[in-house]
Design an enzyme around this catalytic site. Structure first.
Site, mmCIF file in Angstrom:
data_model
loop_
_atom_site.group_PDB
_atom_site.id
_atom_site.type_symbol
_atom_site.label_atom_id
_atom_site.label_comp_id
_atom_site.label_asym_id
_atom_site.label_seq_id
_atom_site.Cartn_x
_atom_site.Cartn_y
_atom_site.Cartn_z
ATOM 1 C CD GLU A 102 -0.562 -5.022 -8.960
ATOM 2 O OE1 GLU A 102 -1.083 -5.686 -9.876
ATOM 3 O OE2 GLU A 102 -1.165 -4.693 -7.932
ATOM 4 C CG HIS B 191 0.578 0.970 -9.627
ATOM 5 N ND1 HIS B 191 -0.656 1.571 -9.563
ATOM 6 C CD2 HIS B 191 0.732 0.309 -8.458
ATOM 7 C CE1 HIS B 191 -1.216 1.271 -8.400
ATOM 8 N NE2 HIS B 191 -0.401 0.518 -7.709
ATOM 9 C CG HIS C 296 -0.228 3.815 -4.022
ATOM 10 N ND1 HIS C 296 0.248 3.008 -3.009
ATOM 11 C CD2 HIS C 296 -0.586 2.980 -5.024
ATOM 12 C CE1 HIS C 296 0.187 1.740 -3.389
ATOM 13 N NE2 HIS C 296 -0.297 1.690 -4.609
ATOM 14 C CD GLU D 160 0.426 20.656 -18.871
ATOM 15 O OE1 GLU D 160 0.105 21.067 -17.735
ATOM 16 O OE2 GLU D 160 1.550 20.220 -19.146
ATOM 17 C CG HIS E 149 -4.721 0.482 -5.446
ATOM 18 N ND1 HIS E 149 -4.615 -0.862 -5.229
ATOM 19 C CD2 HIS E 149 -3.439 0.899 -5.687
ATOM 20 C CE1 HIS E 149 -3.342 -1.242 -5.292
ATOM 21 N NE2 HIS E 149 -2.620 -0.189 -5.584
HETATM 22 O O1 2HA Z 1 2.813 -2.615 -3.370
HETATM 23 O O2 2HA Z 1 1.348 -0.721 -5.257
HETATM 24 O O3 2HA Z 1 -0.565 -2.334 -6.111
HETATM 25 C C1 2HA Z 1 2.852 -2.404 -4.726
HETATM 26 C C2 2HA Z 1 1.539 -1.899 -5.159
HETATM 27 C C3 2HA Z 1 0.506 -2.899 -5.457
HETATM 28 ZN ZN ZN Z 2 -0.598 -0.031 -5.713
#
Ligand code: 2HA
Ligand code: ZN
Length: 290
Positions: free
Chosen positions: A121, A144, A146, A174, A215
């Protein structure tokens, strides 16, 4: 100074393990980038090597340039590397990269000891960091991960920034104070490509959080604490919403638009009015009446 001895790398690694301990980084999920300050580069420069210049591509043959970031240095997680291992061995799981004077080539100046590439990314991170630097030169972190509850909500809430933000806002007072510009939503789009990167950067022009349907999420901040704290706040609120939805599709009590507006003056914020629409009843996930 050695990169491994620096407070900066310790803070980067701490954020990675904190994210792992939250359950947000299964396997090689997630990525983290940080745009370095001039004094940090100067402090660590003696420990840098000169890697080969490489093109920055969203996908093979699709070269990109980030002129707004020309000459900057970044700490980025490695492609295929596990957040779980960053604290244990930063030098094998993370790299520092330098961008050239056109912002269209990068080279690794530290890290990825056993070889490898920056996160898949990388162009998405650079697109976001470029937009954020233009918005506020102090914005340095793009994260980023998950988080399970945020992802779960993308299956049951309309994929509409107004609805998503409003429902998250209502769960914890908050939230509206921490991110009054709300959450942007990217519908399901294949990850690692130009489209999802550009859609995320478009959101980051105004908002600090972007959810990728089915995602994960992206967020930004001026430092690691702010970026991590922001993700933590959104995910905590999402967790409460998942609990509420598991009990009932309708809320009996909640924070109303009038109550949200009361927060503006004492907290010195302006909660975006797009999110303070009237609802017909307590049903969770209803769209604004047009
Ligand atoms: O594997 O999270 O979006 C890395 C990620 C790709
Ligand atoms: Zn990801």
């Amino acid at each position: 100074m050695k990169v491994l001895d620096s407070e900066l790398m310790k803070r980067y690694a701490r954020m990675a393990i904190d994210g792992f301990n939250q359950g947000w980084h299964e396997r090689n999920g997630g990525n983290l980038s940080y745009r370095m300050k001039i004094e940090e580069i100067e402090q660590l420069r003696d420990d840098f090597k000169e890697g080969e210049w490489r093109v920055i591509g969203w996908q093979k043959g699709d070269e990109s340039a980030f002129p707004g970031l020309a000459g900057e240095y970044f700490i980025v997680s490695g492609s295929g590397k596990y957040f779980r291992n960053i604290e244990l061995d930063p030098e094998d799981n993370v790299c520092i990269i330098e961008l050239n004077e056109k912002g269209n080539r990068y080279r690794i100046v530290w890290g990825l000891r056993e070889g490898g590439m920056p996160t898949s990314e990388l162009p998405t991170h650079l697109a976001n960091l470029e937009v954020l630097k233009a918005r506020d030169p102090e914005m340095r972190v793009v994260y980023h991960c998950h988080p399970g509850n945020i992802i779960a909500l993308t299956f049951v809430l309309p994929l509409d920034s107004r609805v998503f933000t409003r429902e998250i806002f209502e769960m914890v007072t908050e939230c509206a104070v921490v991110f009054p510009e709300g959450i942007g939503i990217v519908p399901w789009v294949i990850c690692g490509g130009r489209q999802i990167g550009e859609m995320t950067a478009e959101i980051m022009k105004k908002q600090d959080v972007a959810v990728w349907a089915h995602h994960g999420a992206f967020c930004c901040g001026k430092d690691f604490d702010l970026a991590f704290g922001l993700m933590h706040t959104v995910e905590k609120s999402a967790e409460i919403l998942v609990k509420v939805l598991s009990m009932s599709p309708v809320k009996l009590n909640t924070i109303t638009p009038e109550m949200f507006r009361e927060l503006n003056a004492p907290f010195g914020i302006h909660i975006n009015e797009d999110y303070l629409y009237e609802k017909k009843d307590g049903t969770i996930g209803q769209l604004p009446q047009e």
